[in-house]
Motif scaffolding. Structure first.
Motif, PDB file in Angstrom:
ATOM      1  N   GLY A  11     -28.893 -16.272  -4.434  1.00 29.77           N
ATOM      2  CA  GLY A  11     -29.934 -15.777  -3.539  1.00 29.77           C
ATOM      3  C   GLY A  11     -31.258 -16.490  -3.778  1.00 29.77           C
ATOM      4  O   GLY A  11     -32.003 -16.790  -2.847  1.00 29.77           O
ATOM      5  N   GLY A  12     -31.526 -16.793  -5.047  1.00 27.25           N
ATOM      6  CA  GLY A  12     -32.760 -17.498  -5.374  1.00 27.25           C
ATOM      7  C   GLY A  12     -32.788 -18.917  -4.826  1.00 27.25           C
ATOM      8  O   GLY A  12     -33.843 -19.442  -4.485  1.00 27.25           O
ATOM      9  N   VAL A  13     -31.608 -19.517  -4.756  1.00 31.78           N
ATOM     10  CA  VAL A  13     -31.526 -20.895  -4.255  1.00 31.78           C
ATOM     11  C   VAL A  13     -31.817 -20.932  -2.761  1.00 31.78           C
ATOM     12  O   VAL A  13     -32.295 -21.927  -2.223  1.00 31.78           O
ATOM     13  N   LYS A  15     -34.072 -19.820  -0.941  1.00 35.14           N
ATOM     14  CA  LYS A  15     -35.450 -20.102  -0.516  1.00 35.14           C
ATOM     15  C   LYS A  15     -35.677 -21.586  -0.273  1.00 35.14           C
ATOM     16  O   LYS A  15     -36.481 -21.969   0.554  1.00 35.14           O
TER      17      LYS A  15
END
Lengths: 225, 264
Positions: A11-13, A15
């Protein structure tokens, strides 16, 4: 620790991905990981218990099952998902490194807004472009390899109803029946189709990134002239 | 209590690790823990029920299974994961001790409680040595207990009450062997990462110490490398970005996820 943790990491990737990358991630989460956990695992849950051979010879069932299913579909899919998700971590590490460099410059006296730094979207250019492109390339390779392994190991993507087994200690050629073959075939074809879609998305993203950089270069050279 | 506890523990450790340490955490999470939970656990789930002997004698199957599998592969794997992750707690405790000390004395005693220097360096090195030691011990244990990393299709058992030598068949031997090799490969990778981190830290701090002594010798005073943790010493020579403990991966999920990301 489960697929949820992998989801948190990826999920962080999200962005820092392109739009196609975000679509790929959504397809991965919804049509692959979720389907695997919610449906496919149940279909394959009783695979050895319900694998029945037409013999009372003890051990024949175990040996025949092992002969025809050296590694279960469900495990191969789990490994495929893990391997296909890992290249995205390269991008995450590169972004972290870039942020860290900026923080270091800030500590050395340059004026950078720390709050802005945390939320800043890092554009895919320069060395990050290479990292991102190689991660997409590896994803494509892993997808292709796993699709081939499936094809090679199971002679195609269809689950047979009946397999004929003559491995020792089965006394002679014995009929063994696979449990839920149609349901398994359906899911295999579904996962294959989604793999294909993911590969297409990755190829499209790769082409988009290459085209973008080529256009940029041609604009630069045109401007210089 | 589940693997989530281990995940949260290792996320905490990640803050104080070097770059190689973070790669180690990523390998442990993704290629060991996740593979264990998502794939391997289910292969060994019904191993006892599916273990079949060519005999009707009651008790023979139980006894033979117990004889050939004193401790199941999957349990050894779980123990290995737990023991290999725990030495990192030493670092967490040491940092907490430093922070406590600073609070008690109400003054800044260290440049940064989480920076790897002075006593924390030794704790970190000890944790690396312990991690590597546990990995090697478990690999040897696997090798000795199961005569190599092979899983046979068939074992011959003649333990009482089996009347004579009986054929017993193990379920899913090929699949188990594939995952066992996967376990060995990831263990070896982790050993390599630990050893490189160990040599990197030893080299870095030896060079640092030597340079300090060299510069101080030139100025005519003796140096003491071991006091580098206190704030009164000069800043360390500019180090590359991989060693700095403030490096953090922006891996929090967007959209307001409350879960702790394992790699921040």
């Amino acid at each position: 620790m489960d697929w949820g943790s992998l989801q948190a990491i990826l999920g962080g990737v999200n962005k820092h991905s392109t739009s196609i990358g975000k679509i790929w991630l959504t397809v991965l989460f919804i049509f692959r990981i979720m389907i695997l956990v919610v449906a496919a695992e149940r279909v394959w849950g009783d695979e050895q218990q319900d694998f029945v051979c037409n013999t009372l010879q003890p051990g024949c069932r175990n040996v025949c099952y092992d002969h025809f299913f050296p590694i279960s579909h469900i495990r191969l899919w789990a490994l495929q998902l893990i391997f296909v998700s890992t290249p995205a971590l390269l991008v995450a590490m590169h972004v972290a490194y870039t942020r860290h460099e900026k923080k270091r410059r800030f500590r050395n006296g340059e004026k950078i807004d720390i709050e802005e730094l945390k939320n800043e979207k890092i554009h895919i250019r320069g060395p990050l472009w290479w990292t991102y492109t190689s991660s997409i390339f590896f994803r494509i390779i892993f997808e292709a390899v796993f699709m081939y392994v499936f094809y090679y190991m199971y002679d195609g993507y269809q689950m047979p109803r009946l397999v004929k087994c003559d491995a020792w200690p089965c006394p002679n050629v014995v009929d063994c029946f696979v449990s839920r073959p149609t349901e398994k075939t359906t899911f295999t074809i579904f996962m294959l189709a989604v793999s294909g879609i993911c590969m297409t998305l990755n190829l499209a993203e790769l082409c988009y990134l290459v085209a973008k950089i080529c256009m940029k270069q041609s604009r630069k050279t045109a401007a210089l002239k | 209590m589940s693997w989530a506890f281990l995940r949260d523990l290792l996320s905490g450790v990640n803050k104080y690790s070097t770059g190689i340490g973070r790669i180690w955490v990523a390998v442990v999470f993704i290629f060991r823990l996740l593979v264990y939970v998502a794939a391997a656990e289910n292969i060994w789930k019904y191993e006892h029920d599916e273990f079949e002997c060519n005999i009707k004698q009651p008790g023979c199957e139980n006894v033979c299974f117990d004889h050939f599998f004193p401790v199941s592969h999957i349990r050894l794997w779980a123990l290995q994961l737990i023991l290999v992750s725990t030495p990192s707690l030493l670092v967490v405790f040491h940092v907490a001790y430093r922070e406590n000390r600073e609070k008690k004395h109400n003054q800044k005693l260290y440049k940064s409680p989480g920076e790897i220097d002075g006593g924390l360096l030794y704790t970190y090195l000890i944790s690396l040595v312990l991690k590597t030691g546990f990995e090697i011990v478990f690999l040897i244990l696997f090798y000795k207990l199961y005569n190599g990393f092979q899983i046979p299709h068939l074992v011959k058992c003649d333990v009482r009450p089996c009347p004579n030598t009986v054929d017993c068949y193990i379920s899913k031997p090929t699949e188990k062997m594939i995952f066992l090799y996967f376990l060995v490969a990831t263990s070896c990778l982790c050993i390599v990462l630990n050893l490189s981190e160990l040599s990197y830290l030893i080299c870095k701090y030896s060079v640092k110490c030597y340079l300090k002594r060299y510069t101080k010798k030139h100025r005519g005073s003796t140096s003491d490398c071991h006091k580098s943790g206190t704030i009164s010493h000069r800043r360390a020579a500019a180090a590359g970005p991989v060693h700095d403990s403030s490096l953090s991966l922006p891996l929090n999920a967007e959209g307001g996820h409350e879960k702790i990301s394992p790699l921040t």
